[in-house]
Design a protein around this motif. Structure first.
Motif, short mmCIF file in Angstrom:
data_model
loop_
_atom_site.label_atom_id
_atom_site.label_comp_id
_atom_site.label_asym_id
_atom_site.label_seq_id
_atom_site.Cartn_x
_atom_site.Cartn_y
_atom_site.Cartn_z
N LYS A 205 0.98 2.61 -7.14
CA LYS A 205 2.06 3.84 -7.02
C LYS A 205 3.25 3.48 -7.97
N PHE A 207 7.09 4.87 -8.41
CA PHE A 207 8.15 5.48 -7.91
C PHE A 207 9.32 5.99 -8.77
N THR A 249 6.41 9.87 -6.41
CA THR A 249 5.00 8.95 -6.58
C THR A 249 4.36 9.60 -7.58
#
Length: 443
Positions: A205, A207, A249
């Motif tokens: 992930k 961000f 995300t």
């Protein structure tokens, strides 16, 4: 490691190898009385009888027709992907080792438009980054892997395969021994026996922040992604405007093998979340374990005591026999007596009928050992919360109502397994809904 040991216990491999070898060398018993397998099979059987389909419901302002379509299509997807059988296998992994794993992906081989697949993924071929929430909402990465032959890698990544690092054991003309090949197993990216390479796939992930500009008076909402901070502040300071900071995300997928980068991309996913979903048995502060973990010591005790009982029975006699040199007329009669002494209806020839052989009670069999064994077997049922009523066995319940109550108590004690299954099924349902809207056009 705990989970791997749990699977060995389920399959009956419950002795330490060194201990078992020592017992065998001493011609002593090393029995396995597997109380764990029926416990797991009972729980798996209960799960198999309690299947549920995805169910979508309209929320406020939602369209019932859309929910009905989602229910219909998701049912077809479940049937096509044999989800019922996959669920049972995931549940078995969950109960035995502590974690089962689902994997969701789109297969374009059988349908060029894309066919959604929900599969049971090997629980020991994926590792998750640090997380304390079972739904992975606080997890930032995971790594999963599969084993491929060199030919398959050439097919999937033809432009990369020629750059692979080839280990000596991969040569077709290798002269290494089998033992030398087995040592290759310790190398994390290559199996010297099967001649397969491990392909690692990292899901991470990433961000980033985005400001949303809002004007409540004009009902104006604008995504200012890509704007500079100065431009965002300039608009936010205008009358009636305000800014809202949001964190987004996106998933980055990287694939590598044997010193070679195969791919690194940001795929166009309908939902930027992990598509590999764990289903835990017990999960506390990042640690996880299954039903067998708490039964291991009791099962070891059962195996040990039962083996000792067999050794004792083989070594002690229930009575002792006495006779002197004048009891029998010759050694042949004495030998015949020793062969026939314990045979019902045996006919024994003696020299003097008034001097027949005498017998006394021998070493007493330790009945306490049997009680210890029975206590250990009872502890298995108490710890696992799988009682005789749940397993359909004869119990000490005195009435039908009592049996039902004890069976329900056992079901309640294992309800946490079902709760975890529902949680992972809900995450699957969200992915399925997103993919239905992504794969199918409106018509």
């Amino acid at each position: 490691k705990k989970a791997e040991e749990s699977f060995k216990f389920y399959k009956g491999d419950q002795w330490d190898k060194a201990t078992k070898q020592t017992l065998m060398e001493q011609k002593r018993a090393a029995l396995t009385i597997n109380h764990i397998e029926p416990v797991i099979n009972t729980l798996t059987g209960l799960e198999a009888q309690d299947k549920t389909d995805f169910e979508y419901l309209p929320i406020e302002g939602g369209d019932q027709a859309v929910a009905d379509l989602l229910n219909h299509i998701s049912k077809k997807i479940s049937e096509n992907t044999h989800l019922s059988e996959e669920e049972t296998e995931v549940f078995r992994d969950q109960v035995i080792g502590g974690r089962g794993v689902y994997n969701v992906y789109v297969d374009y081989d059988k349908d060029i438009r894309g066919r959604l697949i929900i599969e049971r993924y090997p629980w020991d071929q994926v590792v998750f980054g640090p997380h304390k929430k079972a739904d992975l909402s606080d997890c930032e990465y995971l790594v999963k892997w599969k084993w491929y032959s060199k030919d398959k890698i050439k097919t999937l990544w033809p432009e990369k395969a020629d750059k692979m690092i080839v280990l000596p054991g991969d040569a077709e003309s290798t002269t290494q021994t089998e033992e030398e090949s087995r040592t290759k197993l310790i190398e994390p990216m290559y199996d010297g026996i099967k001649k397969e390479y491990r392909v690692l796939e990292l899901w991470k992930k990433e961000f980033f922040k985005v400001y949303i500009l809002v004007n409540d008076e004009e009902s104006f909402v604008y995504n200012a992604g890509g704007w500079s901070d100065e431009d965002v502040e300039a608009v936010a300071n205008m009358r009636g405007f305000r800014k809202i900071r949001r964190t987004y995300t996106r998933i980055r997928i990287t694939q590598v093998t044997q010193g070679l980068l195969l791919s690194d991309e940001y795929p166009d996913l309908p939902v930027q979340e992990f598509h590999t979903i764990p289903q835990y048995a017990m999960f506390i502060d990042g640690d996880w374990w299954g039903k067998i973990e708490s039964l291991k010591d009791v099962q070891r005790e059962i195996n040990k005591r039962h083996s000792q009982l067999v050794d004792i029975v083989n070594r002690v006699s229930n009575f002792l026999k006495y006779y002197d040199s004048d009891t029998f007329e010759n050694t042949q009669d004495a030998d015949e007596y020793e062969r026939q002494a314990s045979v019902p209806g045996a006919v024994i020839k003696v020299k003097d009928i008034s001097k027949i052989p005498r017998s006394d009670d021998g070493i007493r069999f330790p009945s306490e050992m049997v009680q210890v064994y029975q206590l250990s077997a009872q502890k298995v049922r108490e710890i696992s919360l799988v009682n005789p009523e749940l397993m359909g066995q004869i119990s000490n319940a005195t009435s039908g109502q009592a049996m039902l109550q004890r069976k329900q108590a056992a079901i309640n004690g294992n309800e946490f397994l079902t709760a975890s299954k529902k949680k992972s099924k809900r995450l699957l349902g969200q992915l399925v809904a997103a993919y239905i809207k992504d794969l199918y056009d409106r018509d």
